[in-house]
Design a protein around this motif. Structure first.
Motif, short mmCIF file in Angstrom:
data_model
loop_
_atom_site.label_atom_id
_atom_site.label_comp_id
_atom_site.label_asym_id
_atom_site.label_seq_id
_atom_site.Cartn_x
_atom_site.Cartn_y
_atom_site.Cartn_z
N ALA A 1 14.81 9.68 -7.30
CA ALA A 1 13.56 9.47 -6.55
C ALA A 1 12.51 10.50 -6.94
O ALA A 1 11.35 10.14 -7.19
N THR A 2 12.90 11.75 -7.04
CA THR A 2 11.92 12.78 -7.40
C THR A 2 11.49 12.63 -8.86
O THR A 2 10.32 12.86 -9.18
N ARG A 3 12.40 12.22 -9.74
CA ARG A 3 12.04 11.97 -11.13
C ARG A 3 11.04 10.81 -11.23
O ARG A 3 10.19 10.77 -12.12
N LEU A 4 11.12 9.88 -10.29
CA LEU A 4 10.19 8.75 -10.24
C LEU A 4 8.85 9.13 -9.60
O LEU A 4 7.96 8.30 -9.50
N GLY A 5 8.72 10.38 -9.15
CA GLY A 5 7.48 10.84 -8.54
C GLY A 5 7.47 10.77 -7.03
O GLY A 5 6.45 11.09 -6.41
N ALA A 6 8.58 10.36 -6.42
CA ALA A 6 8.64 10.29 -4.95
C ALA A 6 8.75 11.70 -4.37
O ALA A 6 9.31 12.60 -4.99
N THR A 7 8.22 11.85 -3.17
CA THR A 7 8.30 13.13 -2.48
C THR A 7 8.99 12.94 -1.13
O THR A 7 8.85 11.89 -0.49
N PHE A 8 9.72 13.97 -0.72
CA PHE A 8 10.36 13.95 0.58
C PHE A 8 9.29 13.89 1.65
O PHE A 8 8.32 14.64 1.62
N GLU A 9 9.46 12.95 2.59
CA GLU A 9 8.48 12.80 3.66
C GLU A 9 9.03 13.32 4.98
O GLU A 9 8.39 14.10 5.66
N ARG A 10 10.24 12.84 5.34
CA ARG A 10 10.81 13.27 6.63
C ARG A 10 12.26 12.80 6.74
O ARG A 10 12.70 11.93 6.00
N ASP A 11 12.95 13.40 7.70
CA ASP A 11 14.29 12.93 8.04
C ASP A 11 14.18 11.65 8.85
O ASP A 11 13.21 11.44 9.59
N TYR A 12 15.18 10.81 8.71
CA TYR A 12 15.24 9.55 9.46
C TYR A 12 16.62 9.48 10.10
O TYR A 12 17.62 9.41 9.41
N ARG A 13 16.64 9.50 11.43
CA ARG A 13 17.91 9.44 12.15
C ARG A 13 17.80 8.41 13.27
O ARG A 13 17.58 8.75 14.41
N GLU A 14 17.90 7.15 12.86
CA GLU A 14 17.88 6.05 13.81
C GLU A 14 18.88 5.00 13.37
O GLU A 14 19.27 4.96 12.20
N HIS A 15 19.29 4.15 14.31
CA HIS A 15 20.21 3.05 14.01
C HIS A 15 21.49 3.53 13.33
O HIS A 15 22.03 2.85 12.46
N SER B 1 0.82 -1.20 0.00
CA SER B 1 0.00 0.00 0.00
C SER B 1 0.86 1.26 0.00
O SER B 1 0.35 2.36 -0.21
N THR B 2 2.15 1.08 0.23
CA THR B 2 3.07 2.21 0.23
C THR B 2 4.48 1.70 -0.05
O THR B 2 4.77 0.52 0.18
N ALA B 3 5.32 2.58 -0.55
CA ALA B 3 6.73 2.23 -0.81
C ALA B 3 7.58 3.47 -0.58
O ALA B 3 7.17 4.59 -0.90
N ASN C 1 21.70 8.68 9.01
CA ASN C 1 21.29 10.06 8.78
C ASN C 1 20.76 10.06 7.35
O ASN C 1 21.52 10.16 6.39
N ALA C 2 19.45 9.89 7.22
CA ALA C 2 18.86 9.71 5.90
C ALA C 2 17.54 10.45 5.82
O ALA C 2 17.09 11.06 6.78
N GLN C 3 16.94 10.37 4.64
CA GLN C 3 15.65 10.97 4.40
C GLN C 3 14.75 9.93 3.74
O GLN C 3 15.21 9.13 2.92
N ILE C 4 13.48 9.97 4.10
CA ILE C 4 12.51 9.07 3.50
C ILE C 4 11.84 9.79 2.35
O ILE C 4 11.32 10.91 2.50
N TYR C 5 11.88 9.13 1.18
CA TYR C 5 11.17 9.59 -0.01
C TYR C 5 10.07 8.59 -0.31
O TYR C 5 10.32 7.40 -0.44
N ARG C 6 8.83 9.08 -0.39
CA ARG C 6 7.66 8.22 -0.56
C ARG C 6 7.30 8.12 -2.04
O ARG C 6 7.13 9.14 -2.71
N HIS C 7 7.16 6.89 -2.53
CA HIS C 7 6.81 6.64 -3.93
C HIS C 7 5.30 6.50 -4.09
O HIS C 7 4.66 5.80 -3.31
N LEU C 8 4.78 7.13 -5.11
CA LEU C 8 3.37 7.00 -5.45
C LEU C 8 3.13 5.66 -6.14
O LEU C 8 4.02 5.16 -6.85
#
Length: 175
Positions: A141-155, A124-126, A158-165
């Motif tokens: 990722a943005t060319r594929l239609g993904a959008t920045f969702e949030r920063d991810y700083r665990e484990h 349902s999500t990727a 230091n990354a960012q989550i990009y959500r794919h439609l």
């Protein structure tokens, strides 16, 4: 033995890993370009990484594919879903050997992988987890239609989550 689906695009075969992929994977992970994928790694560590990618199919029923050029039969990179325990959710990942940059192969493979997880696996999500310094992957990722969702700083990430439609919501997804 697990049945790993073989997918195709115009220029690529997405297939399970095999022994002949060890040498190009080792070369990739020895280089600085692998820094966004946990490298550089020595030969034994690179072998273990390939075994990890291949093993995802047994553990999760999905995993990354080796990318093979239809034109030459060469291993050109890897792409697909994977879900190690230190990620917040399954991810779509991609990487090309540097000599194959700039030809749109990563986009072609990622589009097909995204279509597979939504249409064949019923996700349902990727998302893709991308380090902020990995500008090429963010552009893809943005060319594929993904959008920045949030920063991810665990484990230690230091990354960012990009959500794919889903492909039905982003016409550029069809592969």
């Amino acid at each position: 033995m697990i049945d790993i689906p073989v997918l195709e695009t115009d220029r690529l075969i997405l297939r399970g890993f095999r022994e002949s992929d060890v040498a190009p994977m080792t070369a990739f992970f020895a280089g600085e370009e692998s820094r966004f994928y946990g490298g550089p790694l020595d030969e034994a560590q690179a072998w273990r990484r390939l075994a990890t990618y291949a093993g995802q199919w047994l553990i999760n029923g999905f995993g990354e594919w080796a990318l093979e050029s239809k034109e030459t039969g060469d291993f050109v990179g890897f792409c697909g879903p994977w879900f190690p325990p230190d990620l917040p959710e399954p991810e779509i990942a991609w990487a090309l050997l540097p000599e194959h940059y700039g030809r749109g192969l990563a986009a072609e493979a990622a589009k097909r992988a995204i279509r597979h997880v939504y249409e064949d696996l019923g996700w349902s999500t990727a998302m893709s987890l991308i380090e902020p310094a990995n500008e090429a992957s963010i552009r893809l990722a943005t060319r594929l239609g993904a959008t920045f969702e949030r920063d991810y700083r665990e484990h230690g990430w230091n990354a960012q989550i990009y959500r794919h439609l889903p492909p039905t919501q982003f016409l550029g997804q069809a592969a």
